[in-house]
Structure formats: C-alpha cells, structure tokens
Design a protein around this motif. Structure first.
Motif: not given
Length: 581
Positions: A441-443, A447, A473, A476
């Motif tokens: 679950d990258t999002t 976070a 990714y 990020q």
C-alpha cells in the motif's frame, strides 16, 4: 462468558422459579466448561497435541453441547407452556360458549361483553406466545435471526442439499475497525450503524436467504441452493452496499468489511465445519485486505505443530527472557569505524531450545501477533540503546519492520512514546523496511514513513534488489539508506552479473543521496571489491556474527580502547578493529 452471565442475571430477575432453577444449572455447567477450557489451553502450552484433542472432543465440546441443550430445552419448555395456556383458553372458551347459550335469556349484552373480554384475553396470550418465540430466535438490536435460528436453517438447508445434490453457501461477515466507531462516536451510534448494515444486507438478499447477527459486528449469511460463482457475486454485492457511506446522527461514517465464504458440501457438510471454515476464510480476507475470502483447505490448513508453536509464541511474549535480541555490527568501509548495529530476534524456547526466526516469524506475520512481537523488539532495542548511552556508548540500532506493522497508523505514535520514555535521540534508531512492504500500500506506507522521518528516525530499504525496484517510488520515499541483499553480495566476486547488480545498486543509491550498505560480507575479497565500487557500509560474518548485547558491549569497549593497528581489519583478527563513528 461475561455476556452469558449477564443474560442469566436478567433471566433470574425477570423469570419465575423454574427459570431460576435453569439459571443455576447453566451457571454450574458453565463453570465446568471454563475449567475444561483451562485444562485444554494448559495442554496447548505444554505442547501435548493428543491431550488437546482429547479434552476438546471429550470434555469441552460435550459441556458446551450440554449447556446449549439445556438452554434450548428451557426455551422449548417456555413455548410449550404458552401453547398449553392457549389450549386451556380454548377449552375455557368452549365452556363459556355453552354457558352463554344456556344463559342467553340473561341478556345478549352480557354475552357480547363477555365474548369481547375473552377474545381480547385470547389475542393477548397468542400475541405474547409469538413474541416470546420471536425473542428466543432473533437479535434484539437488529431484529435479525440469531445464532440459534441460523443453525436451525443451515441444518434444514444441509438436509435439502444432501437430498437434492444442490450446493449452498455460508458467509461470515464483519466490519473492519468497528471498535473505532464505538470509541469515537459512542455505542449509541455504533448500534445505529449495525441496524443500518442489517437493513442494507437484507436489501440485496433473496427471500429464501437468511442473514443473522451473531454478536458484536459479526453477521452470518445463508444462501441455500447457490453455486460458487453466484455466492462470490452475492459477497461482492454485500461489500458494495456496506462500503457506501452511512449517515448516523449527523455524521458521515465510512466503513469497510471482510467476508469469508464456504460452499457445502465442498468445504464441509456439518454446521460446525462450515462456520469454522468461514471464520478462517474471513480472517484470511481481513489479513490480506482482499475483502472476500473463499475457504482454501490447502492454504488455510494449520498443523498441530504449527498451532502449538503459535501458542508457545504467545506465551513467550508474556515471559521476560525467552525473546532476546542479538546485534550484528555495521562497518564504515572508508573509515573502518563502527557505524551501527542491526537488532536480530532470537527465541530461546524452554523445551525446544533455540528456535530460528525463519520458523516463527512467518507464523507471527500471518496473525496480529507480529504487531505485539514488533512492539516487544522495539522496546528491547530502544531500552538497550539507553543502556549503552549510560555506559558512554552512542550506538545506532536498526530494527526490521514487517509489512503489517508498516501499515499500522499507530506505529509512529508508539515509537515516539518509546523514544521519549527512554530519553533516546531519535536519530539513533533506524527502521528497515522491504520493497514488498512498501508496495503493499504505497500511499499509506509513504505517509507513515514520512511521519517517522519527521520524528528524526532514520529509514532504510532492506533486501534491495529482491523486490519490485522502481526509481519512481524510491524518489518518493524519505529514506536514508539502501541495503543490498546478501544474495548478490556473496557471489559478486564469482559472478559478473551479481557484481554488475551490486555496482548498479551503489550508483543508484548515491545518485539519490542515500548511503549504501552491503549485507552478507563474509570474505576479505568482498570488502576489497565493495570498497573499490564505492560502497559505504558492510555487514557480515567477516566482521562479526550476531551476538548478545553483553558480548557486543565487551566487543565495543575492547576496540574503543585499542589505539594502534589497522583500523580496517575485521573484528576478531589480531589487528585493531573499528571504533564507533
């Protein structure tokens, strides 16, 4: 047990003398049932599988059935009493009719008035009897059938299935994080949510289907005469209506759910097997965040040894000394100094001896036990950092996080509390996560990692090269370090392809401003090759095996005291070994 005793207290308060006799009998039975359960779990802790199964089938199940049968007998007796009252009323009514005919001359008005009174009395008795029967078979909050009525209907559906050769489906369904609704909005709003959920589920089922509330936020659904594909479609429709927003007391509430599906006779031909397998499938869906889980005997089987090991691990978490951390040094390749250690969990089982992480970590990761295990490791590691600081040693410690823990929104707050309680600088803690954990679950992962990074905790991508590597990714993520998997490092001096992969990982990490660590460094040739490629840090048996904190403390103090020799020599050699950077 508490719910049972509360219900029995209400029966004692509102019932008659016969009801109170039943209450006393059931309480005695329940005491025996509790004692049998204690013996069974004691056998689980002792690892005696045969005794576990013997107590389960010979003592626990019979006592449960005895309680259930006694309650059912009492309910049937209540219904029989109501039926006899109605029969008696009808007999009295016939006598009244004869007396009325005989006394017709007394006056038609008196007959009419008496008839109205009797008819009203009869209606009240019949209505009360029906109400008692409904309450015995239905949930008071939602009006849905309860477990007793559901089991009766499943039993009828199974007999029909055996007679006609048709299949049926049983589903278990519960809301994810329902407790948060109760805790945030209050139990009144939680009850209203359950009522609305019940109404929505009823709206998508057929007249022949049954939805029952089993308790809390758990529901069961019976679909008689349905094939597996249609059952999956029904499960998807149920999830669809539940995942639409609810409006409760001026609040908009969004919830998710998990459904476990079993098909009879494929997955079982008894009520007990179907309910147990549906429960397994539901928790598999919850853990995998798939929403719907179809029971798979191969994937969901649990051997007795696995069950016992899981029980032992739960017990070990309550013990002060079975779970211990060993620490492996990480060495700066340029300066030859110690730049940190990695904390590695070891389980000293009281009867089986040392149990390797490969044997118990996968079991823990399949359950919520991994969260408790990670909490324990973090607490031990941060506590050890404090102990080293008290001895004048500032040692950065790395701890591995499982994918489940990385997706726990409470993790940053928990780590912050541990750091503050131990008065440890946050930058001394490094958390290692795998590529696969982030991709789950990258999002959410980004976070949580961002929140951890803002606390001052340093972050590392572990086992780099074995997952789904992606520049997009990596850019990020607020990470500080890249760890190259040992499988590439160990063969890099023998395999040109592995050497190229290691070079590429080092260049990628440096281009992103990350420090690069090589794991699995076992030979002097590895050290030379990695230093030539510009790798920053090395970790492996060439320098030191993982060791308990006491041994590592001595190791550190010995090498801090050394002032001469080759600072790049591996610990354990005759030359001086690294100091702490």
């Amino acid at each position: 047990g508490a719910d049972l005793r509360a219900a029995l207290a209400e029966v004692r308060r509102d019932g008659d003398a016969a009801d109170r006799v039943v209450v006393d009998q059931v309480l005695v039975m329940h005491t025996g049932y509790d004692q049998a359960m204690v013996r069974m779990f004691t056998a689980v802790d002792a690892g005696d599988t045969a005794l576990v199964l013997k107590i389960d089938s010979g003592d626990v199940d019979p006592k449960f059935d005895e309680m259930s049968n006694r309650v059912q007998d009492a309910a049937q007796a209540r219904q029989a009493t109501a039926a006899r009252a109605v029969a008696e009323l009808r007999r009295v009514e016939s006598y009244v009719f004869i007396a009325t005919v005989a006394g017709f001359a007394v006056g038609l008005c008196l007959l009419t008035a008496l008839g109205m009174v009797v008819a009203g009395f009869q209606r009240d008795l019949v209505r009360q009897s029906r109400l008692n029967e409904h309450q015995a078979m239905h949930d008071g909050l939602t009006g849905l059938p309860n477990r007793t009525l559901l089991h009766d209907r499943i039993d009828r559906a199974l007999r029909t299935s055996q007679r006609t050769g048709s299949s049926l489906a049983v589903m278990l369904f519960d809301l994810d994080r329902f407790k948060e609704v109760n805790d945030t909005l209050g139990h009144h709003h939680g009850d209203e949510l359950l009522r609305q959920v019940a109404d929505r589920i009823r709206g998508v089922l057929r007249d022949s289907d049954t939805v029952a509330r089993l308790g809390g936020d758990e529901f069961a659904i019976l679909l008689p005469v349905v094939d597996p594909d249609a059952a999956h479609e029904f499960a998807a429709r149920i999830l669809g209506v539940v995942q639409d927003s609810f409006h409760i007391g001026g609040f908009r509430v969004d919830v998710e759910a998990s459904v476990g599906v079993v098909i009879a006779p494929i997955h079982g031909d008894t009520i007990e097997d179907l309910m147990r397998h549906a429960d397994v499938a539901m928790y598999a869906a919850k853990e995998g965040k798939t929403g719907i889980g179809i029971y798979d005997p191969a994937a969901h089987s649990r051997s007795p040894l696995r069950l016992l090991l899981l029980g032992d691990l739960r017990r070990a978490l309550e013990q002060p000394d079975e779970l211990r951390l060993h620490y492996q040094p990480k060495i700066d390749l340029r300066a030859g100094q110690l730049c940190g250690v990695e904390a590695l969990l070891r389980w000293h089982h009281p009867t089986r001896g040392l149990v390797g992480p490969a044997e118990f970590i996968p079991i823990a990761e399949e359950t919520s036990l991994i969260n408790r295990l990670t909490t324990r490791v973090l607490s031990m590691a941060i506590g050890q950092m404090r102990a080293w600081l008290d001895q004048g040693l500032s040692v950065p410690v790395a701890v591995n996080l499982s994918p489940r823990c990385l997706l726990d929104t409470r993790l940053p707050r928990h780590i912050r509390d541990l750091i503050e309680q131990n008065d440890v600088p946050a930058h001394l803690l490094r958390l290692e996560v795998t590529e696969g954990a982030i991709m789950a679950d990258t999002t959410l992962a980004v976070a949580i990692l961002t929140e951890l990074h803002e606390l001052g905790v340093r972050l590392s991508i572990d086992d780099y090269g074995t997952g789904y590597s992606s520049m997009s990714y990596l850019k990020q993520l607020p990470v500080d370090e890249l760890k190259i998997d040992r499988s590439f490092v160990m063969d890099m001096t023998l395999d040109d392809n592995n050497a190229m992969l290691v070079r590429g990982a080092i260049e990628l990490g440096h281009s992103l401003g990350l420090s690069v660590v090589a794991e699995g460094v076992e030979l002097a040739g590895h050290v030379d090759a990695l230093r030539d490629l510009g790798c920053d840090v090395a970790q492996g048996y060439h320098y030191a095996h993982p060791m308990p904190s006491e041994q590592l403390t001595v190791w550190l103090q010995q090498h801090l005291a050394a002032t001469a020799g080759d600072p790049t020599a591996p610990p354990g050699s005759r030359e001086t070994t690294p100091t702490i950077r």
